[in-house]
Design a protein around this motif. Structure first.
Motif, PDB file in Angstrom:
ATOM      1  N   PRO A 157       0.829  -1.207   0.000  1.00  0.00           N
ATOM      2  CA  PRO A 157       0.000   0.000   0.000  1.00  0.00           C
ATOM      3  C   PRO A 157       0.869   1.266   0.000  1.00  0.00           C
ATOM      4  O   PRO A 157       1.706   1.452   0.895  1.00  0.00           O
ATOM      5  CB  PRO A 157      -0.780  -0.118   1.316  1.00  0.00           C
ATOM      6  N   THR A 158       0.687   2.111  -0.978  1.00  0.00           N
ATOM      7  CA  THR A 158       1.442   3.376  -1.090  1.00  0.00           C
ATOM      8  C   THR A 158       0.821   4.256  -2.165  1.00  0.00           C
ATOM      9  O   THR A 158       0.107   3.766  -3.042  1.00  0.00           O
ATOM     10  CB  THR A 158       2.931   3.128  -1.425  1.00  0.00           C
ATOM     11  N   CYS A 159       1.110   5.574  -2.074  1.00  0.00           N
ATOM     12  CA  CYS A 159       0.633   6.511  -3.100  1.00  0.00           C
ATOM     13  C   CYS A 159       1.476   6.380  -4.371  1.00  0.00           C
ATOM     14  O   CYS A 159       1.019   6.719  -5.466  1.00  0.00           O
ATOM     15  CB  CYS A 159       0.715   7.941  -2.588  1.00  0.00           C
ATOM     16  N   GLY A 160       2.737   5.976  -4.182  1.00  0.00           N
ATOM     17  CA  GLY A 160       3.675   5.639  -5.245  1.00  0.00           C
ATOM     18  C   GLY A 160       3.493   6.274  -6.597  1.00  0.00           C
ATOM     19  O   GLY A 160       3.828   7.431  -6.832  1.00  0.00           O
ATOM     20  N   ALA A 161       2.959   5.478  -7.524  1.00  0.00           N
ATOM     21  CA  ALA A 161       2.945   5.890  -8.931  1.00  0.00           C
ATOM     22  C   ALA A 161       1.992   7.051  -9.203  1.00  0.00           C
ATOM     23  O   ALA A 161       2.213   7.815 -10.145  1.00  0.00           O
ATOM     24  CB  ALA A 161       2.561   4.701  -9.796  1.00  0.00           C
ATOM     25  N   CYS A 162       0.949   7.201  -8.409  1.00  0.00           N
ATOM     26  CA  CYS A 162      -0.078   8.223  -8.682  1.00  0.00           C
ATOM     27  C   CYS A 162       0.552   9.579  -8.931  1.00  0.00           C
ATOM     28  O   CYS A 162       0.150  10.301  -9.821  1.00  0.00           O
ATOM     29  CB  CYS A 162      -1.076   8.295  -7.536  1.00  0.00           C
ATOM     30  N   LEU A 163       1.556   9.923  -8.119  1.00  0.00           N
ATOM     31  CA  LEU A 163       2.208  11.213  -8.322  1.00  0.00           C
ATOM     32  C   LEU A 163       3.661  11.046  -8.759  1.00  0.00           C
ATOM     33  O   LEU A 163       4.487  11.928  -8.579  1.00  0.00           O
ATOM     34  CB  LEU A 163       2.080  12.121  -7.090  1.00  0.00           C
ATOM     35  N   GLY A 164       3.949   9.903  -9.349  1.00  0.00           N
ATOM     36  CA  GLY A 164       5.264   9.720  -9.965  1.00  0.00           C
ATOM     37  C   GLY A 164       6.419   9.731  -8.989  1.00  0.00           C
ATOM     38  O   GLY A 164       7.543  10.102  -9.340  1.00  0.00           O
ATOM     39  N   MET A 165       6.170   9.320  -7.738  1.00  0.00           N
ATOM     40  CA  MET A 165       7.261   9.339  -6.755  1.00  0.00           C
ATOM     41  C   MET A 165       7.963   7.991  -6.632  1.00  0.00           C
ATOM     42  O   MET A 165       9.129   7.924  -6.264  1.00  0.00           O
ATOM     43  CB  MET A 165       6.746   9.793  -5.388  1.00  0.00           C
ATOM     44  N   SER A 166       7.245   6.890  -6.896  1.00  0.00           N
ATOM     45  CA  SER A 166       7.864   5.564  -6.809  1.00  0.00           C
ATOM     46  C   SER A 166       6.916   4.522  -7.377  1.00  0.00           C
ATOM     47  O   SER A 166       5.769   4.836  -7.712  1.00  0.00           O
ATOM     48  CB  SER A 166       8.190   5.210  -5.347  1.00  0.00           C
ATOM     49  N   ASN A 167       7.388   3.296  -7.490  1.00  0.00           N
ATOM     50  CA  ASN A 167       6.527   2.133  -7.776  1.00  0.00           C
ATOM     51  C   ASN A 167       5.647   2.226  -9.021  1.00  0.00           C
ATOM     52  O   ASN A 167       4.459   1.932  -8.963  1.00  0.00           O
ATOM     53  CB  ASN A 167       5.604   1.858  -6.573  1.00  0.00           C
ATOM     54  N   GLY A 168       6.240   2.643 -10.152  1.00  0.00           N
ATOM     55  CA  GLY A 168       5.441   2.627 -11.376  1.00  0.00           C
ATOM     56  C   GLY A 168       5.480   3.916 -12.167  1.00  0.00           C
ATOM     57  O   GLY A 168       4.498   4.276 -12.825  1.00  0.00           O
ATOM     58  N   VAL A 169       6.606   4.624 -12.101  1.00  0.00           N
ATOM     59  CA  VAL A 169       6.775   5.884 -12.834  1.00  0.00           C
ATOM     60  C   VAL A 169       6.870   5.580 -14.338  1.00  0.00           C
ATOM     61  O   VAL A 169       7.448   4.576 -14.744  1.00  0.00           O
ATOM     62  CB  VAL A 169       8.056   6.604 -12.339  1.00  0.00           C
TER      63      VAL A 169
END
Lengths: 176, 426
Positions: B366-378
Motif C-alpha cells: 500500500p502506497t501513493c507511489g505511482a499516482c504522483l510519480g514518486m515511486s513504484n510505477g513511474v
C-alpha cells in the motif's frame, strides 16, 4: 513595510498546476532552498524555457486564471520564493495555493481579465518592471522609469494582514 | 433561512472571526503524512515549539514513498516517525501498518460526521463522504493546526449536486465524478463545497462516496460532502457502538448535520446518471473527459489500479472480476496497489490478488507511489497509463508520460486489450 516588485515573468496560460510549478519528484527535499533549480521545470507553455536567465531575475509572476491548481504542496510557493518571486498577479488562484502564499507572507493579487489583458499587452517591452504599493493597494509598471501602467487591486483583510505581519504562524501563535 | 451541512459545522467550530468572512475553526482531526509534514516539524523545532495541541487528535502515516526509496525519503520518514514518538502520537502508521492516508484514516474510524479535518494533502476532501468538513491545506496551515488545533477558512459557498437515475452496467462512481468535473471545469468549484445528494448517492456505499468526494478538488472544490446516514453508521459502527444505543439512534443523531431543506446554494446541478457511459480523461486537465468509445483505441503501456480514489476493496473486486481468467495484452505492465494493509489482506483472502497475478499484474505494498510519480510505477517519456488515480497533469506519473483517468473496470478492461477499452466490450 515589506516591498514587492521588480522584473515581471509573464506566463500566458490558465490552469498552471502545482506539478508544473514544482514536480512531485522533488517533494522528498526537506529544505526550501533545494527546490530553487527546479522552478517551473515541467511547465507546458510554448516558447517557455525554465533555464532562461529572465526567470532568475523575475520578482513578480503575471499569469491567467486558476494558478496553482492541484496539489496542496506549499513547495509551489516556496519554489517561487527561493527564486525571489514573492508576488503573483493572476485572474484567479486555486484556493489552497492562494492561502499558502498569504500564509508565507507572499502576495497573491487577483485582477479583472480586462486589466490583466492590458498588463499582458506590455509583455514584449524591454526592461519592464513593476512596483506594488501595499498601503495604497496599487500596482505600477515602469518602462525605463516611466509609469506606463497603473491599477489598484484589492486583497481581503486576512490575506493583507498576513502579508504585512509575515505569515500565519506568527499571527496564529500570538492570537490562539 | 436554513443552513447547509458546512454552515452547521462552521457554526459549531468557529472560535474566532478575526476579519469579516474569515472563520477560524477548531479542528477535530489533523492528519499528517511524510511529504508535507516534515518541514512543519522542523519549523516548529526551530521556533522552540516542538509540541502538539492534542496528540489524540493528530494522526500520522508514512504513505507517499514507502518503504523509503532513497536517503531523502528515508530522512522524511524518520522526521515524521521521531516526531510522532516524541509527541506521544499513538495513531502513527509505519511499514506493515501503513497505507494511503485517505483510505487508511477512514478505515480506522478517525473521521466522523460533523468533524473538521485538515491535512497537508489536497485529496483530504475525500473525508467529506462522512459528512465532515475536510479540506486540504499547505504546510503552514498544517503547522498551525498541529500547534494550535485551529485553521482559518473563508466561509465557502456550496454547489448542490443532485444525482438521479440509475447507473448502466459498466458505469461507476468514478465515471460520475469525472462527468461532474467536465461540467464544472477545473476551477468551477473554487472556494465552494460540492454537496452530493439524490437517490444515486443514497444508494452508494461509503467507498463509492469517497471516490466521489475525493475528486472535488479537481474541480477546484474545497471539499465534497455527503449527508451522513445509515450507510455512514454501518461503516463507523465498530468505532461508535459504545456511544449510541442502536444504529437507528446514531443515524438519527447524525441528522443534526444534514443540510436544511431551505438552505441556500450558489447553484444546483442535476445529473441523470442513466445516460452516462464509461469515460476517461484525455490530455493534461482532469476536466477534459470523453466517452471511452469516442477516445478510440489508444495504445497503453501500463495499467495502474490503486490510489486514494480507487484503491479500496470494492475497486479491487470490480477489477479482479474483469481480469479473472484473462491476461494483460503483450507489452502492457499491470500494477495493483491495494490502498491499505486491511484491503491487501482482504483481497488476498478473497482470491483477488491471485486473479491479478495470474493475469500478469504485479502487486505493490500500500502506497501513493505511482499516482504522483514518486515511486513504484513511474512512466518513461512518451508512455501512456490507464489509471484509476485522480490527476492527469503533465509529468504527474513521470516526465513526458500521459495518464488517462478512469474507473477500475475501464482500467482493467484496457489492460486486456492493450488500448483504452470500454469495460462493456470485454
Amino acid at each position: 513595510m515589506k516591498s514587492f516588485g521588480g522584473p515581471l515573468l509573464f506566463l500566458d496560460r490558465s490552469d498552471i498546476n502545482t506539478d508544473e510549478i514544482i514536480p512531485a519528484k522533488y517533494l522528498t527535499e526537506v529544505s526550501k532552498e533545494a527546490l530553487k533549480p527546479h522552478l517551473l521545470e515541467d511547465l507546458k507553455l510554448e516558447g517557455f524555457d525554465p533555464s532562461a536567465p529572465s526567470i532568475k531575475e523575475a520578482r513578480v509572476v503575471v499569469t491567467r486564471s486558476n494558478f496553482g491548481c492541484g496539489s496542496s504542496r506549499e513547495h509551489a510557493p516556496w519554489a517561487l520564493e527561493v527564486n525571489g518571486i514573492t508576488a503573483v498577479i493572476a485572474e484567479s488562484f486555486a484556493r489552497i495555493f492562494r492561502q499558502n502564499m498569504f500564509n508565507c507572507g507572499m502576495l497573491a493579487i487577483e485582477l479583472e481579465k480586462e486589466t490583466l489583458d492590458k498588463l499582458f499587452s506590455l509583455q514584449s517591452k524591454e526592461g519592464l518592471s513593476c512596483e506594488i504599493d501595499l498601503e495604497k493597494s496599487q500596482i505600477q509598471c515602469l518602462e525605463n522609469g516611466t509609469v506606463i501602467f497603473s491599477t489598484s487591486y484589492s486583497v481581503d483583510e486576512f490575506g493583507a494582514t498576513l502579508v504585512q505581519s509575515g505569515g500565519w504562524v506568527d499571527f496564529a501563535d500570538s492570537r490562539y | 433561512m436554513g443552513k447547509t451541512i458546512t454552515e452547521k459545522i462552521f457554526d459549531a467550530h468557529c472560535v474566532d472571526e478575526p476579519f469579516s468572512g474569515t472563520k477560524v475553526l477548531s479542528l477535530d482531526a489533523v492528519l499528517c503524512h511524510e511529504i508535507t509534514t516534515p518541514i512543519a516539524i522542523t519549523d516548529l523545532m526551530k521556533r522552540g515549539k516542538d509540541r502538539v495541541f492534542d496528540p489524540t487528535k493528530i494522526k500520522a502515516v508514512i504513505d507517499h514513498v514507502t518503504p523509503s526509496k532513497d536517503s531523502k525519503s528515508a530522512t522524511q520518514a524518520k522526521i515524521l516517525r521521531d516526531w510522532a514518538h516524541r509527541n506521544n502520537i499513538t495513531d502513527f502508521f509505519d511499514i506493515g501498518a501503513n497505507g494511503v492516508c485517505h483510505a487508511l484514516f477512514p478505515e480506522k474510524g478517525f473521521i466522523r460526521p460533523g468533524y473538521t479535518v485538515i491535512m497537508g494533502d489536497s485529496h483530504t476532501c475525500t473525508h467529506g463522504a462522512f459528512g465532515a468538513f475536510a479540506a486540504g491545506v499547505g504546510t503552514t496551515d498544517l503547522e498551525v493546526g498541529i500547534l494550535k488545533g485551529v485553521c482559518a477558512f473563508r466561509k465557502p459557498e456550496t454547489i448542490k449536486v443532485e444525482l438521479c437515475g440509475s447507473l448502466q452496467e459498466g458505469v461507476y462512481a468514478k465515471d460520475i465524478i469525472l462527468e461532474l468535473i467536465r461540467q464544472l471545469t477545473v476551477n468551477g468549484a473554487t472556494d465552494h463545497i460540492i454537496e452530493l445528494h439524490g437517490p444515486v448517492v443514497e444508494a452508494m456505499d461509503m467507498e463509492e462516496r469517497m471516490t466521489l468526494c475525493n475528486m472535488a478538488i479537481e474541480a477546484g472544490g474545497t471539499s465534497g460532502v455527503c449527508m451522513p446516514d445509515m450507510k455512514t453508521v454501518e461503516y463507523l459502527w465498530p468505532f461508535i457502538k459504545d456511544d449510541y444505543e442502536s444504529k437507528e439512534q446514531a443515524t438519527q443523531a447524525f441528522t443534526q448535520w444534514h443540510s436544511d431543506s431551505d438552505a441556500s446554494y450558489a447553484k444546483t446541478i442535476t445529473l441523470d446518471v442513466s445516460t452516462l457511459e464509461p469515460v476517461a480523461t484525455d490530455g493534461f486537465k482532469p476536466d477534459n473527459v470523453k466517452k471511452i468509445k469516442e477516445l478510440g483505441a489508444r495504445k497503453i503501456d501500463q495499467v495502474y489500479i490503486g490510489s486514494c480514489t480507487n484503491g479500496r476493496i470494492s475497486d479491487l473486486r470490480i477489477a479482479a472480476t474483469i481480469v479473472s481468467g484473462t491476461a494483460l495484452a503483450p507489452g502492457v505492465r499491470g500494477i495493483v496497489s491495494p490502498a491499505t494493509p486491511a484491503i491487501y489482506k482482504q483481497a488476498m483472502e478473497e482470491g483477488l490478488l491471485a486473479s491479478f497475478i495470474n493475469a500478469g499484474y504485479c502487486i505493490t505494498n500500500p502506497t501513493c507511489g505511482a499516482c504522483l510519480g514518486m515511486s513504484n510505477g513511474v512512466l518513461a517519456e512518451g508512455e501512456v497509463c490507464a489509471s484509476t488515480t485522480n490527476r492527469n497533469f503533465n509529468g504527474r506519473m513521470g516526465k513526458g508520460g500521459m495518464v488517462h483517468l478512469m474507473s477500475p473496470a475501464s482500467a482493467a478492461a484496457s489492460g486486456i486489450n492493450g488500448y483504452l477499452t470500454d469495460p462493456r466490450d470485454v
